[in-house]
Design a protein around this motif. Structure first.
Motif, PDB file in Angstrom:
ATOM      1  N   ASN A 179       1.574  28.650  60.391  1.00 17.09           N
ATOM      2  CA  ASN A 179       1.360  27.575  61.947  1.00 17.09           C
ATOM      3  C   ASN A 179       0.574  27.248  62.441  1.00 17.09           C
ATOM      4  O   ASN A 179      -1.205  27.760  61.830  1.00 17.09           O
ATOM      5  N   THR A 215      -2.016  24.559  65.083  1.00 16.97           N
ATOM      6  CA  THR A 215      -2.056  23.789  66.936  1.00 16.97           C
ATOM      7  C   THR A 215      -3.445  22.901  66.625  1.00 16.97           C
ATOM      8  O   THR A 215      -4.111  22.874  66.146  1.00 16.97           O
ATOM      9  N   THR A 237      -6.174  20.616  69.187  1.00 11.33           N
ATOM     10  CA  THR A 237      -7.608  21.169  69.415  1.00 11.33           C
ATOM     11  C   THR A 237      -7.645  20.274  70.334  1.00 11.33           C
ATOM     12  O   THR A 237      -6.798  18.558  70.232  1.00 11.33           O
ATOM     13  N   THR A 279      -0.465  20.928  71.645  1.00  3.90           N
ATOM     14  CA  THR A 279       0.479  21.360  70.735  1.00  3.90           C
ATOM     15  C   THR A 279       0.371  22.101  69.642  1.00  3.90           C
ATOM     16  O   THR A 279      -0.038  21.669  68.487  1.00  3.90           O
ATOM     17  N   ASP A 280       2.101  22.912  69.649  1.00  9.51           N
ATOM     18  CA  ASP A 280       1.673  23.403  68.055  1.00  9.51           C
ATOM     19  C   ASP A 280       2.630  22.843  67.187  1.00  9.51           C
ATOM     20  O   ASP A 280       3.566  21.826  67.769  1.00  9.51           O
ATOM     21  N   ALA A 333       6.615  21.097  65.849  1.00  5.53           N
ATOM     22  CA  ALA A 333       7.590  23.116  65.872  1.00  5.53           C
ATOM     23  C   ALA A 333       8.643  22.698  66.163  1.00  5.53           C
ATOM     24  O   ALA A 333       9.104  23.509  65.268  1.00  5.53           O
ATOM     25  N   GLU A 334       8.980  21.580  66.684  1.00  7.51           N
ATOM     26  CA  GLU A 334      10.479  22.372  67.478  1.00  7.51           C
ATOM     27  C   GLU A 334      11.792  21.098  66.636  1.00  7.51           C
ATOM     28  O   GLU A 334      12.350  21.974  65.780  1.00  7.51           O
TER      29      GLU A 334
END
Length: 352
Positions: free
Chosen positions: A243, A245, A247, A272-273, A345-346
């Motif tokens: 995981n 993210t 920045t 956003t992940d 991530a989605e």
């Protein structure tokens, strides 16, 4: 020899659709491998090409012929199954020639074709033996020889090595590769083993849930996957996924590795992940205290460290050379950011 074209091919069993509009072109003389996990539709797709499964929608062409509604015997294909399906009371020679005999071919022609197939597959010493007196690899070669004598336009292999032990699998992979080089036929090969796919294929078709995820040469899929599924499926051990993210500074924070990296691609908005991917061979164990080595597999020239980060996420790291990290020790990991992959991530699509 000739190629194979699938045009928007669909397969349904009642209300359940298992193949979803597959478009695929396999060139004349190409070795194409269908690969994917169990239930992805690879064997169903092959059986549709063979005519053993009815095509619900779409068209299948072998060369210039539309074979969608043809009987299997009319399609010019020969199929080698996972099970050898040899007649136990017949010799190797009789097993290979039986199909031609049933179709009324002259004895001299049968003998000539069996002799040629035997030469290619190095079966001459075993022609008078029965299947019970053969090893698993020899039986599989007989099954392949039975396909060769038919002189098909297309060879179909449905997980032909899955019943063999590890050493025989390697031996038979080499035999099949040599066979393709010798006769230059169009071959379609189904396997769940990505090592077989990488070593045999000119073209790999990665399938998931009845859809094509990506098509390409083995190294192209390895180096340039379109999504997380392909990135994780092609390569052994699998790519590591963590995981991460985006920045505010336009970099990527990876909590498991306690680091932030800059990557030379257009990133989504801050906050956003994303999913960070890195292959085991592209990571270096360095001195530090960021994560713990749980287990080390020493395989001789290479070893694999199974590492758990403080976030609970796990990774596999490849080590070569004389130094090996000790289980229970704490380390840090280094890598070249140019080797990193990022995925949404989605959707799990590659961020390029």
């Amino acid at each position: 020899m000739t190629g194979v074209t699938l045009d928007k091919v669909v397969k349904r069993y009642g209300d359940v659709q298992v193949i979803h509009g597959v478009d695929l072109k396999i060139e004349d003389g190409e070795f194409c491998v269908f690969v994917g996990p169990s239930g992805c539709g690879k064997s169903t797709l092959m059986r549709m090409i063979a005519g053993l499964e009815e095509t619900t929608e779409g068209r299948i062409h072998i060369g210039k012929r539309d074979v969608t509604n043809m009987d299997p015997a009319e399609r010019g294909v020969a199929m080698v199954f996972q099970t050898y399906a040899l007649y136990p009371h017949m010799t190797v020679e009789d097993n290979m020639g039986f199909g031609l005999k049933m179709n009324g071919h002259p004895k001299d022609e049968i003998k000539s074709k069996v002799a040629e197939a035997s030469r290619i597959l190095k079966l001459d010493p075993f022609l008078k033996r029965k299947p019970a007196a053969l090893s698993g690899g020899q039986r599989q070669r007989v099954a392949i020889g039975r396909a060769i004598v038919r002189g098909p336009e297309v060879f179909l292999f449905d997980e032909p090595l899955s019943n063999l032990d590890a050493e025989l699998r390697v031996e038979m992979r080499v035999e099949i590769a040599r066979l393709h080089n010798d006769i230059g036929a169009t071959m379609i090969y189904v396997t769940h083993d990505q090592v077989e796919a990488m070593t045999l294929a000119d073209k790999i078709v990665v399938l998931r849930l009845g859809r094509i995820e990506q098509i390409g040469a083995p190294l192209d899929l390895y180096r340039d996957p379109d999504n997380k599924f392909v990135a994780g499926f092609i390569g052994s051990p699998s790519m590591n996924f963590l995981n991460a993210t985006v920045t505010a500074d336009g970099e990527v924070e990876i909590p498991a590795m306690k680091t932030t990296i800059a990557v030379p691609i257009d990133l989504p908005a801050a906050g956003t992940d994303v999913i960070f991917g890195i292959r085991p061979e592209h990571i270096e164990v360095i001195e530090g205290d960021d994560m713990a080595i749980e287990l080390t597999e020493a395989l001789g020239g290479v070893s694999y460290d199974y590492i758990q980060a403080d976030t609970g996420e796990r990774m596999i790291v490849e080590e070569r050379g004389d130094h090996r990290s000790a289980p229970g020790s704490r380390v840090s990991l280094g890598f070249d950011p140019a080797r990193a992959y990022l995925f949404d991530a989605e959707t799990e699509a590659r961020i390029r």
